[in-house]
Design an enzyme around this catalytic site. Sequence first.
Site, short mmCIF file in Angstrom:
data_model
loop_
_atom_site.label_atom_id
_atom_site.label_comp_id
_atom_site.label_asym_id
_atom_site.label_seq_id
_atom_site.Cartn_x
_atom_site.Cartn_y
_atom_site.Cartn_z
N ASP A 87 0.78 -1.34 -0.35
CA ASP A 87 -0.17 0.30 0.10
C ASP A 87 0.73 1.50 0.20
O ASP A 87 2.59 1.39 0.72
CB ASP A 87 -0.57 0.40 1.33
CG ASP A 87 -1.72 1.59 1.43
OD1 ASP A 87 -2.34 1.43 0.99
OD2 ASP A 87 -1.07 1.58 2.51
N CYS A 145 -11.47 -2.84 -8.84
CA CYS A 145 -10.13 -2.49 -8.48
C CYS A 145 -10.06 -2.08 -6.86
O CYS A 145 -8.88 -2.13 -6.46
CB CYS A 145 -9.17 -1.84 -9.65
SG CYS A 145 -10.52 -0.44 -9.52
N CYS A 149 -16.39 0.14 -8.38
CA CYS A 149 -15.15 -0.96 -9.68
C CYS A 149 -15.30 -2.83 -8.69
O CYS A 149 -15.20 -2.52 -7.62
CB CYS A 149 -14.23 0.09 -9.60
SG CYS A 149 -13.44 0.16 -7.87
N ASP A 207 0.07 4.93 1.09
CA ASP A 207 0.44 6.25 1.80
C ASP A 207 -0.62 5.12 3.22
O ASP A 207 -1.24 4.08 4.27
CB ASP A 207 -2.03 7.04 1.59
CG ASP A 207 -1.81 7.19 0.42
OD1 ASP A 207 -0.49 8.35 0.27
OD2 ASP A 207 -1.69 7.17 -0.57
N SER A 233 -9.18 7.37 -4.45
CA SER A 233 -9.98 8.09 -5.24
C SER A 233 -11.19 9.49 -4.89
O SER A 233 -11.41 10.13 -5.58
CB SER A 233 -11.67 7.98 -3.87
OG SER A 233 -10.92 7.89 -2.42
#
Length: 243
Positions: free
Chosen positions: A13, A100, A98, A15, A58
């Site tokens: 990941d 993903c 989605c 952040d 996002s």
Amino acid sequence: MPSHRRPAAVLFDRDGTLIVDVPYNRDPGRVEPMPGALSALERLRRAGVPIGVVTNQSGIARRLIGAEELLAVNARVDELLGPFDVWAVCPHDESDGCGCRKPAPGLVLRAAAALGVSARDCVVIGDIGRDIEAARAAGARGILVPTPRTLPAEIATAQEVAGDLADAVSRALPADDPTDAVSRMTAAGTAAPPDAGPRRDTGSPSSSGSSPSSSGSSPSSGPRPDTAGRPVAESHPDAGARP
């Protein structure tokens, strides 16, 4: 505990895991590596294990950050901590539905496909529950590295919890891996080397070829190289605070 099997790839990941979490960051100057991030990544590189980034962003869908701004931030991450073998980025909001956006498995599956490996042979390292859930959904092994924003319930339900990034990488690599000098030094009771500081810019970042999609979430038909020749999963920029 250390694995008995070498991972085909380790996917991180972004952040809160590799860099300090700055919600919807659009300023490359605010990119700051997490403690131990560089040395953890270098251990994997020395061991010959491909490494990648799988990140929800996002802010693109929410119009809080532009695609070019995200690419500039990712380029700074690559400058400080790269090069990475693959970037897989989701630009969608929760409401887009989605496949993903973590905790869905799409980013992990895309990154694995871009590297030509099975997701089941990958390790995913992240700081919140959706990272571990995405790993589980893709059949990968998930290792949680908690931070102050990690919820107690996420820690309680995680498959595996590491104290920090160094511990997470130690768990991911086989205990007897001959290429892992840090594990050998730890076994011998000697100190591991500190982070060596920021890396030099190695050229165009892996994210340079990625562009956000205006709609839909269908995976790429296959990886495409960036200008430095590294594969880029055909996913899209997204600006990463916890949604």
